[in-house]
Design a protein around this motif. Structure first.
Motif, PDB file in Angstrom:
ATOM      1  N   ARG A  43       0.924  -1.229  -0.028  1.00 27.92           N
ATOM      2  CA  ARG A  43       0.029   0.026   0.117  1.00 27.92           C
ATOM      3  C   ARG A  43       1.005   1.370   0.055  1.00 27.92           C
ATOM      4  NH1 ARG A  43      -2.766  -2.839   4.057  1.00 27.92           N
ATOM      5  NH2 ARG A  43      -2.176  -1.283   5.459  1.00 27.92           N
ATOM      6  N   GLY A  47       0.731   4.111  -2.755  1.00 26.79           N
ATOM      7  CA  GLY A  47       0.509   5.544  -2.440  1.00 26.79           C
ATOM      8  C   GLY A  47       1.790   6.604  -2.726  1.00 26.79           C
ATOM      9  N   ASP A  50       1.344   7.136  -6.396  1.00 34.24           N
ATOM     10  CA  ASP A  50       0.380   8.168  -6.750  1.00 34.24           C
ATOM     11  C   ASP A  50       0.713   9.589  -6.281  1.00 34.24           C
ATOM     12  OD1 ASP A  50      -2.501   8.302  -7.551  1.00 34.24           O
ATOM     13  OD2 ASP A  50      -2.620   9.198  -5.274  1.00 34.24           O
ATOM     14  N   ARG A  98      -3.314   3.768 -12.786  1.00 32.69           N
ATOM     15  CA  ARG A  98      -4.429   4.286 -12.268  1.00 32.69           C
ATOM     16  C   ARG A  98      -5.597   4.394 -13.138  1.00 32.69           C
ATOM     17  NH1 ARG A  98      -7.212   6.818  -8.507  1.00 32.69           N
ATOM     18  NH2 ARG A  98      -5.679   7.363  -6.741  1.00 32.69           N
ATOM     19  N   THR A 113      -5.130   5.222  -1.748  1.00 39.21           N
ATOM     20  CA  THR A 113      -4.277   6.639  -1.755  1.00 39.21           C
ATOM     21  C   THR A 113      -4.764   7.588  -0.623  1.00 39.21           C
ATOM     22  OG1 THR A 113      -5.375   7.516  -3.468  1.00 39.21           O
ATOM     23  CG2 THR A 113      -3.479   6.111  -4.001  1.00 39.21           C
ATOM     24  N   HIS A 116      -3.206   6.531   2.717  1.00 37.15           N
ATOM     25  CA  HIS A 116      -1.625   6.876   2.339  1.00 37.15           C
ATOM     26  C   HIS A 116      -1.322   8.295   2.961  1.00 37.15           C
ATOM     27  CE1 HIS A 116       2.540   6.460   1.250  1.00 37.15           C
ATOM     28  NE2 HIS A 116       2.451   7.251   0.716  1.00 37.15           N
TER      29      HIS A 116
END
Length: 124
Positions: A43, A47, A50, A98, A113, A116
């Protein structure tokens, strides 16, 4: 071509394709995606990709694991269709898929995200 799209012809090395295989996101089941995202390190990778808004090399993401364990985490994310990997020179680059992912699993990456981003803001 968008900023996050990769010109695959530009990453060929001497005629040999240096892009590892990637599943079509439409063929990846929700169970596989959730299993990939259950791990906090994975994760974190999603994150960070992104938040960066750009492709990052594996080494550009600070992870609390060994290099071989990080390689495993990137592999799991690639196999779940979450990231696309390709080489630039000797660096393996990572791109969050994405747009493709949001088309198949709308809102899921937003939740990951956002979590995060919250954890980053409380750590500052």
């Amino acid at each position: 071509m968008g900023a996050r799209e990769v010109d695959m012809a530009a990453v060929r090395d001497g005629g040999r394709d240096r892009v590892p295989p990637h599943p079509d996101v439409r063929d990846v089941g929700l169970q596989r995606v959730l299993e990939a995202l259950v791990d906090p390190v994975r994760r974190r990778i999603v994150g960070e990709l992104d938040a960066a808004g750009a492709d990052l090399s594996c080494g550009a993401i600070d992870l609390p694991v060994s290099k071989s364990t990080a390689t495993h985490h990137f592999h799991v994310l690639r196999e779940a269709g979450l990231i696309r990997q390709y080489y630039v020179g000797t660096s393996r680059m990572n791109a969050l898929r994405r747009e493709e992912f949001d088309a198949v699993f709308p809102g899921l990456l937003d939740s990951v995200t956002a979590e995060h981003a919250r954890s980053r803001s409380t750590a500052s």
